[in-house]
Design an enzyme around this catalytic site. Structure first.
Site, PDB file in Angstrom:
ATOM      1  N   ARG A 137      37.985  49.866  13.704  1.00 56.74           N
ATOM      2  CA  ARG A 137      37.059  50.313  15.237  1.00 56.74           C
ATOM      3  C   ARG A 137      37.394  48.635  16.022  1.00 56.74           C
ATOM      4  O   ARG A 137      37.469  47.291  15.273  1.00 56.74           O
ATOM      5  CB  ARG A 137      35.807  50.624  15.264  1.00 56.74           C
ATOM      6  N   ARG A 184      18.886  62.207   6.850  1.00 59.37           N
ATOM      7  CA  ARG A 184      19.184  60.776   7.746  1.00 59.37           C
ATOM      8  C   ARG A 184      19.643  61.783   8.761  1.00 59.37           C
ATOM      9  O   ARG A 184      20.977  62.683   9.175  1.00 59.37           O
ATOM     10  CB  ARG A 184      21.205  60.402   6.954  1.00 59.37           C
ATOM     11  N   HIS A 188      23.813  51.833  12.012  1.00 57.57           N
ATOM     12  CA  HIS A 188      22.836  51.188   9.870  1.00 57.57           C
ATOM     13  C   HIS A 188      21.670  50.826   9.913  1.00 57.57           C
ATOM     14  O   HIS A 188      21.132  49.991   9.284  1.00 57.57           O
ATOM     15  CB  HIS A 188      23.852  49.738   9.853  1.00 57.57           C
ATOM     16  N   ASN A 223      22.314  63.903   3.097  1.00 53.25           N
ATOM     17  CA  ASN A 223      22.949  63.010   4.757  1.00 53.25           C
ATOM     18  C   ASN A 223      23.880  64.685   5.069  1.00 53.25           C
ATOM     19  O   ASN A 223      25.202  65.112   4.596  1.00 53.25           O
ATOM     20  CB  ASN A 223      23.905  61.990   4.683  1.00 53.25           C
ATOM     21  N   GLU A 266      20.698  52.598   1.077  1.00 51.97           N
ATOM     22  CA  GLU A 266      19.987  54.258   2.236  1.00 51.97           C
ATOM     23  C   GLU A 266      19.642  55.145   1.905  1.00 51.97           C
ATOM     24  O   GLU A 266      18.608  55.824   2.407  1.00 51.97           O
ATOM     25  CB  GLU A 266      21.685  54.730   2.846  1.00 51.97           C
TER      26      GLU A 266
END
Length: 408
Positions: A244, A94, A183, A7, A387
């Protein structure tokens, strides 16, 4: 069969090396502050079930040097896990945004790299670094296949009614402005796990996955496929998050610009970095906010009420959209570890068939576990996301396809 998962960020490289025969993590780590005077490298090796962690500080000028140092750690004669980098047969990457081009993982070629570059405007903070990680890995591991696994891929099964915005058609047709979701790799992993756990035919299943970390998103998954998700064109939409806003009146940015003379950059900074839990309670760390709430802090109380209310709103919407619900699945840092958030989300939801077992909910175990009461019509599960394992598994599957094609 060894698969390395990478990643790549703008100044970091996270990595995990798997032995895919038993899905075992051999080593993992992160190279941080690439390009600065002194980079930090954290490297963990798993020996006989125990993690041995070491830290290094050294100059790492770029991602090439960073990944070369990772290879050095992997092949070190005294502490290394492999004898030669050639043992790594696939490198899974990723990639945040795959647009409408990819609904599954793909073997990287020039066309794929061009697509990732083309989508940079939709993920300007992530796709450039993801692409750089791929190009560096191609040089370091020339014999391994490179695989791109897209965060947006799992959500590509959404119908147009879910992903289209009620904007002029040309904005979709020419600019591809639509909901993509994020996601996806996490939602895909935990939904697969849940579908094995709920003991119901996949084609007749309806589950909601709730990914709660600093970034938060939900997905409605019917018959094993995503039919809706809370994030949209960007990761700003949907649930209230650490920093956010999530969903707000779309006229607010115009108001901020005209009334307060804020620039686009200032509005973007505020909505993405200074809002959410941080904007209401002063911290984006859920643990801090819950502690302040327990101490009677009114802003923290409001922040938690807002956070939970928005999750409940999406649960209700997704139940209506799917025509029922078999299970809710909590995952990611907050979803896996905060029994209080899970309790508040499920509170007063018995009329929808959601009934929590308080004792099970308070247990702290890093395993798949049910937390619903015996008589609950809707199952409630905590599934730790993985993940990296999902990326490794998809990379291995593609490796098998490539091998078969070469044989024939």
């Amino acid at each position: 069969m060894k698969v390395l998962v990478i990643n790549s960020g703008s100044s970091s490289i996270k990595y995990v090396l798997f032995e895919m025969q038993d899905s075992k993590v051999l080593t993992k780590g992160i190279v941080e502050r690439i390009g600065e005077a002194s980079a930090e490298v954290t490297h963990s090796v798993f020996l006989k079930g125990e993690e041995v962690k070491e830290k290094y500080e050294r100059e790492v000028a770029n991602h090439v040097e960073g990944l070369e140092f990772v290879v050095h750690l992997l092949t070190d004669s005294k502490k290394g896990i492999i004898h030669d980098k050639g043992e790594i047969v696939a490198v899974g990457h990723r990639v945040v945004h795959g647009g409408e081009h990819y609904n599954h993982a793909v073997v990287v070629n020039d066309e794929v790299k061009a697509r990732i570059e083309e989508l940079i405007p939709l993920a300007p903070l992530h796709n450039p670094a993801n692409l750089q990680g791929i190009e560096v890995a191609e040089k370091i591991f020339p014999e391994a296949i490179q695989v791109a696994v897209f965060d947006t891929a799992f959500h590509q099964t959404m119908p147009a009614a879910s992903y289209r915005y009620p904007l002029p058609n040309e904005l979709y047709e020419k600019e591809k402005i639509r909901a993509y979701g994020m996601h996806g790799t996490s939602h895909e992993y935990v939904s697969k796990q849940a579908l094995h756990l709920i003991d119901k035919p996949v084609d007749d299943s309806a589950i909601i996955t709730i990914h709660l970390g600093n970034g938060c998103s939900m997905a409605a998954i019917k018959g094993g496929k995503c039919v809706d998700t809370s994030m949209g064109l960007s990761p700003l939409a949907g649930l209230m998050m650490g920093t956010r806003t999530g969903d707000i009146d779309p006229s607010i940015p115009f108001y901020l610009g005209s009334k307060l003379n804020m620039s686009f950059a200032e509005i973007d900074q505020m909505l993405n970095k200074e809002s959410g839990l941080k904007g209401i309670a002063g911290s984006n760390d859920m643990r801090d906010v819950l502690d302040k709430r327990s101490a009677g802090d009114k802003e923290a109380m409001l922040a938690i009420d807002m956070y939970v209310q928005r999750i409940k709103k999406y649960i209700g919407a997704y139940i209506a959209e799917m025509g029922g619900l078999d299970a809710i699945v909590f995952t990611a840092g907050i979803g896996e570890n905060s029994d209080e958030v899970r309790r508040l989300v499920c509170e007063d939801m018995a009329f929808l068939g959601i009934d929590l077992d308080e004792k099970k909910n308070r247990e702290r175990k890093a395993v798949n576990r049910s937390i619903h009461a015996v008589n609950s019509k809707v199952q409630v599960w905590v599934v730790p996301t993985n993940e990296e394992l999902e990326i490794a598994s998809q990379s291995r599957a593609l490796l098998g396809q490539v091998t078969q094609k070469s044989v024939h």
